[in-house]
Design a protein around this motif. Structure first.
Motif, PDB file in Angstrom:
ATOM      1  N   TYR A 172      10.380  17.515   3.060  1.00 41.96           N
ATOM      2  CA  TYR A 172      11.684  17.895   3.610  1.00 41.96           C
ATOM      3  C   TYR A 172      12.840  17.315   2.808  1.00 41.96           C
ATOM      4  N   ARG A 173      12.563  16.262   2.062  1.00 37.52           N
ATOM      5  CA  ARG A 173      13.558  15.789   1.095  1.00 37.52           C
ATOM      6  C   ARG A 173      13.772  16.841   0.021  1.00 37.52           C
ATOM      7  N   ASP A 174      12.678  17.497  -0.427  1.00 37.62           N
ATOM      8  CA  ASP A 174      12.801  18.582  -1.395  1.00 37.62           C
ATOM      9  C   ASP A 174      13.593  19.753  -0.827  1.00 37.62           C
ATOM     10  N   VAL A 175      13.292  20.117   0.427  1.00 37.38           N
ATOM     11  CA  VAL A 175      14.011  21.224   1.074  1.00 37.38           C
ATOM     12  C   VAL A 175      15.501  20.896   1.148  1.00 37.38           C
ATOM     13  N   LEU A 176      15.810  19.669   1.544  1.00 33.63           N
ATOM     14  CA  LEU A 176      17.202  19.251   1.671  1.00 33.63           C
ATOM     15  C   LEU A 176      17.895  19.236   0.314  1.00 33.63           C
ATOM     16  N   MET A 177      17.208  18.717  -0.704  1.00 32.26           N
ATOM     17  CA  MET A 177      17.797  18.653  -2.035  1.00 32.26           C
ATOM     18  C   MET A 177      18.071  20.052  -2.588  1.00 32.26           C
ATOM     19  N   PHE A 178      17.091  20.952  -2.413  1.00 32.27           N
ATOM     20  CA  PHE A 178      17.279  22.305  -2.938  1.00 32.27           C
ATOM     21  C   PHE A 178      18.399  23.024  -2.187  1.00 32.27           C
ATOM     22  N   LYS A 179      18.477  22.798  -0.895  1.00 28.95           N
ATOM     23  CA  LYS A 179      19.537  23.431  -0.099  1.00 28.95           C
ATOM     24  C   LYS A 179      20.916  22.977  -0.598  1.00 28.95           C
ATOM     25  N   ALA A 180      21.008  21.698  -0.959  1.00 27.93           N
ATOM     26  CA  ALA A 180      22.295  21.138  -1.382  1.00 27.93           C
ATOM     27  C   ALA A 180      22.648  21.491  -2.818  1.00 27.93           C
ATOM     28  N   THR A 181      21.629  21.599  -3.704  1.00 27.07           N
ATOM     29  CA  THR A 181      21.924  21.737  -5.140  1.00 27.07           C
ATOM     30  C   THR A 181      21.460  23.045  -5.775  1.00 27.07           C
ATOM     31  N   LYS A 182      20.483  23.715  -5.126  1.00 20.47           N
ATOM     32  CA  LYS A 182      19.849  24.917  -5.704  1.00 20.47           C
ATOM     33  C   LYS A 182      19.182  24.611  -7.054  1.00 20.47           C
ATOM     34  N   ASN A 183      18.864  23.361  -7.279  1.00 24.73           N
ATOM     35  CA  ASN A 183      18.274  22.914  -8.543  1.00 24.73           C
ATOM     36  C   ASN A 183      16.806  22.576  -8.330  1.00 24.73           C
ATOM     37  N   VAL A 184      15.916  23.185  -9.136  1.00 21.81           N
ATOM     38  CA  VAL A 184      14.474  22.942  -8.980  1.00 21.81           C
ATOM     39  C   VAL A 184      13.994  21.738  -9.773  1.00 21.81           C
ATOM     40  N   ASN A 185      14.819  21.209 -10.679  1.00 27.13           N
ATOM     41  CA  ASN A 185      14.340  20.174 -11.594  1.00 27.13           C
ATOM     42  C   ASN A 185      13.961  18.874 -10.893  1.00 27.13           C
ATOM     43  N   GLY A 186      14.629  18.549  -9.794  1.00 28.33           N
ATOM     44  CA  GLY A 186      14.340  17.291  -9.124  1.00 28.33           C
ATOM     45  C   GLY A 186      13.277  17.386  -8.052  1.00 28.33           C
ATOM     46  N   LEU A 187      12.675  18.574  -7.892  1.00 30.72           N
ATOM     47  CA  LEU A 187      11.700  18.759  -6.820  1.00 30.72           C
ATOM     48  C   LEU A 187      10.361  18.103  -7.153  1.00 30.72           C
TER      49      LEU A 187
END
Length: 333
Positions: A258-273
Protein backbone atom coordinates in the motif's frame (compact mmCIF):
# COMPACT_ATOMS: atom_id res chain seq x y z
CA UNK A 1 29.72 -11.24 20.61
CA UNK A 2 29.50 -8.65 17.80
CA UNK A 3 31.56 -5.47 17.74
CA UNK A 4 31.33 -2.07 16.08
CA UNK A 5 32.89 -3.61 12.97
CA UNK A 6 29.75 -5.71 12.57
CA UNK A 7 27.38 -2.72 12.39
CA UNK A 8 26.24 -2.15 8.83
CA UNK A 9 25.52 1.25 7.32
CA UNK A 10 25.75 3.49 10.39
CA UNK A 11 29.38 4.56 10.06
CA UNK A 12 28.90 8.09 11.41
CA UNK A 13 27.18 6.83 14.54
CA UNK A 14 29.91 4.26 15.13
CA UNK A 15 32.58 6.94 14.64
CA UNK A 16 30.83 9.26 17.10
CA UNK A 17 30.57 6.59 19.80
CA UNK A 18 34.13 5.34 19.35
CA UNK A 19 35.49 8.90 19.46
CA UNK A 20 33.57 9.50 22.69
CA UNK A 21 35.32 6.47 24.20
CA UNK A 22 38.76 7.45 22.85
CA UNK A 23 38.50 11.05 24.06
CA UNK A 24 36.83 10.13 27.37
CA UNK A 25 33.85 12.34 26.50
CA UNK A 26 31.03 9.87 27.04
CA UNK A 27 27.68 11.57 27.61
CA UNK A 28 25.45 10.68 30.54
CA UNK A 29 22.42 10.33 28.26
CA UNK A 30 21.96 9.11 24.68
CA UNK A 31 18.88 8.74 22.53
CA UNK A 32 19.09 6.20 19.70
CA UNK A 33 16.21 6.84 17.31
CA UNK A 34 15.11 4.61 14.44
CA UNK A 35 12.51 2.08 13.36
CA UNK A 36 12.46 -1.44 14.76
CA UNK A 37 15.17 -3.55 13.17
CA UNK A 38 17.41 -0.64 12.22
CA UNK A 39 20.27 -1.73 14.50
CA UNK A 40 19.89 0.62 17.46
CA UNK A 41 19.55 -2.20 20.03
CA UNK A 42 22.62 -3.97 18.68
CA UNK A 43 24.58 -0.70 18.68
CA UNK A 44 23.55 0.06 22.26
CA UNK A 45 24.76 -3.36 23.38
CA UNK A 46 28.10 -3.00 21.61
CA UNK A 47 28.57 0.52 22.99
CA UNK A 48 27.85 -0.76 26.49
CA UNK A 49 30.28 -3.64 26.01
CA UNK A 50 33.02 -1.29 24.80
CA UNK A 51 32.48 1.08 27.74
CA UNK A 52 32.80 -1.79 30.21
CA UNK A 53 35.60 -3.67 28.42
CA UNK A 54 38.62 -4.17 30.68
CA UNK A 55 41.00 -3.38 27.78
CA UNK A 56 39.60 0.17 27.65
CA UNK A 57 39.64 0.48 23.87
CA UNK A 58 37.03 1.74 21.40
CA UNK A 59 36.07 -1.82 20.45
CA UNK A 60 35.03 -4.58 22.90
CA UNK A 61 37.82 -7.15 23.13
CA UNK A 62 35.29 -10.04 23.49
CA UNK A 63 37.69 -12.03 25.74
CA UNK A 64 37.85 -10.15 29.06
CA UNK A 65 35.53 -11.03 31.94
CA UNK A 66 33.20 -8.09 31.26
CA UNK A 67 32.89 -8.90 27.54
CA UNK A 68 32.18 -12.54 28.32
CA UNK A 69 29.51 -11.42 30.77
CA UNK A 70 28.00 -9.17 28.10
CA UNK A 71 27.97 -12.07 25.64
CA UNK A 72 26.06 -14.22 28.14
CA UNK A 73 23.72 -11.40 29.18
CA UNK A 74 25.07 -11.29 32.74
CA UNK A 75 27.05 -8.05 32.97
CA UNK A 76 25.90 -6.70 36.37
CA UNK A 77 26.61 -3.07 35.50
CA UNK A 78 24.56 -3.07 32.28
CA UNK A 79 20.87 -2.94 33.15
CA UNK A 80 18.10 -3.43 30.61
CA UNK A 81 14.97 -1.67 31.87
CA UNK A 82 11.89 -3.86 31.40
CA UNK A 83 8.15 -3.31 31.72
CA UNK A 84 5.21 -5.69 32.06
CA UNK A 85 2.41 -3.33 31.06
CA UNK A 86 1.64 -1.86 27.63
CA UNK A 87 3.59 1.25 28.60
CA UNK A 88 6.50 2.16 30.85
CA UNK A 89 5.08 3.60 34.06
CA UNK A 90 6.67 5.69 36.79
CA UNK A 91 7.20 2.68 39.08
CA UNK A 92 9.31 0.99 36.38
CA UNK A 93 11.65 3.98 36.29
CA UNK A 94 11.71 4.47 40.06
CA UNK A 95 12.42 0.82 40.82
CA UNK A 96 14.83 -0.05 38.00
CA UNK A 97 16.64 3.25 37.47
CA UNK A 98 16.20 5.90 40.17
CA UNK A 99 16.26 3.40 43.03
CA UNK A 100 19.38 1.67 41.72
CA UNK A 101 21.52 4.29 40.02
CA UNK A 102 23.17 5.63 43.18
CA UNK A 103 24.58 2.19 43.97
CA UNK A 104 28.10 2.29 42.55
CA UNK A 105 29.12 -0.15 39.79
CA UNK A 106 30.06 -3.62 40.96
CA UNK A 107 33.15 -3.92 38.82
CA UNK A 108 33.00 -1.72 35.72
CA UNK A 109 33.84 1.91 35.20
CA UNK A 110 30.25 2.73 34.28
CA UNK A 111 26.75 1.77 35.26
CA UNK A 112 24.71 1.66 32.07
CA UNK A 113 20.90 1.64 31.72
CA UNK A 114 19.35 0.71 28.39
CA UNK A 115 15.68 1.69 28.06
CA UNK A 116 14.10 0.10 25.00
CA UNK A 117 10.81 1.47 23.63
CA UNK A 118 11.46 4.71 25.52
CA UNK A 119 8.57 6.37 23.70
CA UNK A 120 6.27 4.14 25.77
CA UNK A 121 7.14 6.01 28.95
CA UNK A 122 4.14 7.96 30.18
CA UNK A 123 4.61 11.57 31.27
CA UNK A 124 5.08 10.65 34.93
CA UNK A 125 7.77 8.10 34.04
CA UNK A 126 9.54 10.63 31.82
CA UNK A 127 9.50 13.26 34.56
CA UNK A 128 10.92 10.73 37.02
CA UNK A 129 13.70 9.87 34.56
CA UNK A 130 14.35 13.56 33.91
CA UNK A 131 15.42 14.08 37.50
CA UNK A 132 18.07 11.40 37.09
CA UNK A 133 19.25 12.70 33.69
CA UNK A 134 19.60 16.20 35.13
CA UNK A 135 21.84 15.12 38.02
CA UNK A 136 23.30 11.69 37.26
CA UNK A 137 26.21 10.13 39.16
CA UNK A 138 29.47 10.54 37.24
CA UNK A 139 29.57 6.83 36.40
CA UNK A 140 26.01 6.66 34.98
CA UNK A 141 25.16 6.30 31.28
CA UNK A 142 21.54 6.11 30.12
CA UNK A 143 20.75 4.92 26.59
CA UNK A 144 17.17 5.45 25.43
CA UNK A 145 15.99 3.55 22.37
CA UNK A 146 12.92 4.84 20.55
CA UNK A 147 11.08 4.74 17.25
CA UNK A 148 9.51 8.19 17.61
CA UNK A 149 11.27 10.88 19.62
CA UNK A 150 8.28 13.22 19.24
CA UNK A 151 6.63 11.23 22.03
CA UNK A 152 9.35 12.24 24.47
CA UNK A 153 9.30 15.44 26.50
CA UNK A 154 11.39 18.31 25.08
CA UNK A 155 13.22 18.46 28.41
CA UNK A 156 14.30 14.82 27.94
CA UNK A 157 15.39 15.43 24.35
CA UNK A 158 17.40 18.53 25.27
CA UNK A 159 19.53 16.54 27.71
CA UNK A 160 20.30 13.59 25.42
CA UNK A 161 22.80 13.20 22.62
CA UNK A 162 20.48 12.10 19.82
CA UNK A 163 21.77 9.66 17.19
CA UNK A 164 19.34 8.89 14.35
CA UNK A 165 19.60 5.55 12.58
CA UNK A 166 18.84 6.06 8.89
CA UNK A 167 18.10 3.60 6.10
CA UNK A 168 21.00 1.36 5.12
CA UNK A 169 21.84 1.27 1.37
CA UNK A 170 20.35 -1.77 -0.34
CA UNK A 171 23.68 -2.92 -1.74
CA UNK A 172 25.23 -2.92 1.74
CA UNK A 173 22.33 -5.03 3.01
CA UNK A 174 22.60 -7.44 0.08
CA UNK A 175 26.35 -7.85 0.62
CA UNK A 176 25.83 -8.44 4.36
CA UNK A 177 23.20 -11.11 3.71
CA UNK A 178 25.45 -12.91 1.25
CA UNK A 179 28.70 -12.67 3.21
CA UNK A 180 27.55 -12.93 6.82
CA UNK A 181 24.30 -14.88 6.54
CA UNK A 182 25.33 -17.03 3.54
CA UNK A 183 22.10 -16.18 1.72
CA UNK A 184 22.03 -16.93 -2.05
CA UNK A 185 22.38 -13.95 -4.39
CA UNK A 186 18.77 -13.91 -5.64
CA UNK A 187 17.25 -14.27 -2.18
CA UNK A 188 19.58 -11.59 -0.77
CA UNK A 189 18.61 -9.18 -3.55
CA UNK A 190 14.90 -9.84 -2.99
CA UNK A 191 15.15 -9.38 0.78
CA UNK A 192 17.25 -6.22 0.42
CA UNK A 193 14.77 -4.72 -2.03
CA UNK A 194 11.80 -5.27 0.25
CA UNK A 195 13.58 -4.32 3.49
CA UNK A 196 13.44 -0.60 2.79
CA UNK A 197 16.90 0.03 4.24
CA UNK A 198 16.16 -1.93 7.42
CA UNK A 199 18.83 -4.59 8.00
CA UNK A 200 16.88 -6.41 10.72
CA UNK A 201 13.88 -6.71 8.45
CA UNK A 202 16.10 -7.93 5.61
CA UNK A 203 17.62 -10.64 7.81
CA UNK A 204 14.12 -11.74 8.82
CA UNK A 205 13.02 -11.91 5.20
CA UNK A 206 16.16 -13.71 4.07
CA UNK A 207 16.03 -16.25 6.89
CA UNK A 208 12.52 -17.26 5.92
CA UNK A 209 12.62 -20.13 3.44
CA UNK A 210 9.03 -19.43 2.50
CA UNK A 211 9.44 -15.68 1.96
CA UNK A 212 9.11 -15.79 -1.82
CA UNK A 213 6.10 -18.07 -1.91
CA UNK A 214 4.38 -16.31 0.99
CA UNK A 215 4.93 -12.97 -0.77
CA UNK A 216 3.25 -14.29 -3.91
CA UNK A 217 0.31 -15.70 -1.95
CA UNK A 218 -0.20 -12.48 -0.02
CA UNK A 219 0.04 -10.34 -3.15
CA UNK A 220 -2.64 -12.52 -4.75
CA UNK A 221 -4.97 -11.69 -1.83
CA UNK A 222 -4.25 -7.96 -2.07
CA UNK A 223 -4.67 -7.88 -5.85
CA UNK A 224 -8.17 -9.29 -5.77
CA UNK A 225 -9.45 -8.33 -2.34
CA UNK A 226 -12.14 -6.04 -3.76
CA UNK A 227 -13.66 -9.04 -5.56
CA UNK A 228 -13.57 -11.34 -2.53
CA UNK A 229 -16.78 -12.63 -1.00
CA UNK A 230 -17.04 -12.92 2.77
CA UNK A 231 -16.36 -16.63 2.47
CA UNK A 232 -13.18 -15.95 0.51
CA UNK A 233 -12.10 -13.36 3.07
CA UNK A 234 -12.52 -15.95 5.80
CA UNK A 235 -10.41 -18.34 3.74
CA UNK A 236 -7.73 -15.64 3.61
CA UNK A 237 -7.91 -15.25 7.39
CA UNK A 238 -7.51 -19.01 7.82
CA UNK A 239 -4.58 -18.95 5.40
CA UNK A 240 -2.87 -16.25 7.47
CA UNK A 241 -3.63 -18.17 10.66
CA UNK A 242 -1.80 -21.20 9.30
CA UNK A 243 1.37 -19.09 9.15
CA UNK A 244 1.17 -17.10 12.37
CA UNK A 245 4.90 -17.37 12.85
CA UNK A 246 5.54 -15.18 9.80
CA UNK A 247 2.76 -12.65 10.39
CA UNK A 248 5.19 -9.79 11.07
CA UNK A 249 6.75 -10.35 7.68
CA UNK A 250 3.36 -10.51 6.01
CA UNK A 251 2.19 -7.31 7.68
CA UNK A 252 5.43 -5.67 6.53
CA UNK A 253 4.71 -6.78 2.97
CA UNK A 254 1.17 -5.42 3.17
CA UNK A 255 2.49 -2.06 4.32
CA UNK A 256 4.95 -2.04 1.43
CA UNK A 257 2.19 -2.90 -1.06
CA UNK A 258 0.00 0.00 0.00
CA UNK A 259 3.03 2.24 0.25
CA UNK A 260 3.53 1.52 -3.47
CA UNK A 261 -0.13 2.30 -4.20
CA UNK A 262 0.15 5.56 -2.27
CA UNK A 263 3.42 6.53 -3.93
CA UNK A 264 2.12 5.83 -7.43
CA UNK A 265 -1.09 7.73 -6.71
CA UNK A 266 0.94 10.76 -5.61
CA UNK A 267 3.68 10.69 -8.27
CA UNK A 268 2.56 8.44 -11.18
CA UNK A 269 6.19 7.29 -11.18
CA UNK A 270 6.97 3.55 -11.43
CA UNK A 271 10.70 3.86 -10.68
CA UNK A 272 10.35 3.84 -6.90
CA UNK A 273 7.95 0.90 -6.75
CA UNK A 274 8.99 -2.26 -4.94
CA UNK A 275 6.29 -4.34 -6.66
CA UNK A 276 7.28 -3.18 -10.15
CA UNK A 277 6.12 -6.44 -11.70
CA UNK A 278 2.58 -5.61 -10.50
CA UNK A 279 2.46 -2.07 -11.86
CA UNK A 280 -0.84 -2.69 -13.65
CA UNK A 281 -2.58 -3.64 -10.40
CA UNK A 282 -0.82 -0.84 -8.51
CA UNK A 283 -2.10 1.66 -11.08
CA UNK A 284 -5.66 0.32 -10.86
CA UNK A 285 -5.70 0.44 -7.07
CA UNK A 286 -4.19 3.93 -7.07
CA UNK A 287 -7.33 5.01 -8.91
CA UNK A 288 -9.68 2.91 -6.77
CA UNK A 289 -8.37 4.28 -3.45
CA UNK A 290 -8.56 7.87 -2.26
CA UNK A 291 -5.70 9.29 -0.19
CA UNK A 292 -7.99 9.30 2.82
CA UNK A 293 -8.86 5.66 2.40
CA UNK A 294 -5.25 4.63 1.82
CA UNK A 295 -4.45 6.28 5.15
CA UNK A 296 -7.29 4.25 6.72
CA UNK A 297 -5.89 1.01 5.27
CA UNK A 298 -2.36 1.69 6.50
CA UNK A 299 -3.78 2.52 9.92
CA UNK A 300 -5.77 -0.74 9.88
CA UNK A 301 -2.58 -2.73 9.27
CA UNK A 302 -0.83 -0.89 12.10
CA UNK A 303 -3.78 -1.57 14.40
CA UNK A 304 -3.71 -5.26 13.49
CA UNK A 305 -0.06 -5.42 14.53
CA UNK A 306 -0.82 -3.66 17.82
CA UNK A 307 -3.77 -5.95 18.49
CA UNK A 308 -1.63 -9.01 18.01
CA UNK A 309 0.97 -7.63 20.42
CA UNK A 310 -1.85 -7.09 22.90
CA UNK A 311 -2.88 -10.76 22.48
CA UNK A 312 -6.16 -10.02 20.73
CA UNK A 313 -7.57 -13.12 19.03
CA UNK A 314 -5.59 -13.63 15.81
CA UNK A 315 -8.57 -14.38 13.57
CA UNK A 316 -10.49 -11.36 14.81
CA UNK A 317 -7.52 -9.03 14.27
CA UNK A 318 -6.98 -10.30 10.72
CA UNK A 319 -10.68 -10.23 9.86
CA UNK A 320 -11.04 -6.61 10.99
CA UNK A 321 -7.97 -5.63 8.97
CA UNK A 322 -9.08 -7.34 5.74
CA UNK A 323 -12.62 -6.01 6.05
CA UNK A 324 -11.27 -2.48 6.43
CA UNK A 325 -9.18 -2.90 3.29
CA UNK A 326 -12.10 -4.30 1.32
CA UNK A 327 -14.51 -1.61 2.52
CA UNK A 328 -12.11 1.12 1.37
CA UNK A 329 -11.92 -0.19 -2.19
CA UNK A 330 -13.67 1.67 -4.96
CA UNK A 331 -13.51 4.99 -3.16
CA UNK A 332 -12.57 7.94 -5.33
CA UNK A 333 -11.20 11.38 -4.53
Amino acid sequence: MPGFKDIVGHEQIVEHLQNAIRMNKVSHAYLFEGEDGCGKSMTAGIFAAALQCEKGGPEPCVVCKSCLQMASGNQPDVIYVTHEKAGIVVDDIREQVNGDIHIKPYAGRYKIYIIDEAEKMNEQAQNALLKTIEEPPEYAVLILLCTNRNKLLPTILSRCVTLSFRAVPGEAIRRYLMEKCKVPDYQASLAAEFAGGNLGRAVRYASSEEFGSRKDELVHILKYIEECTMEELMDAVRHLAENKGSIDTELDLMMLWYRDVLMFKATKNVNGLLFRDEVGVIRRQAVAFSFRHLDAIILAIQKARMRLKANVNFDIAMELMLLTIKENENEYD
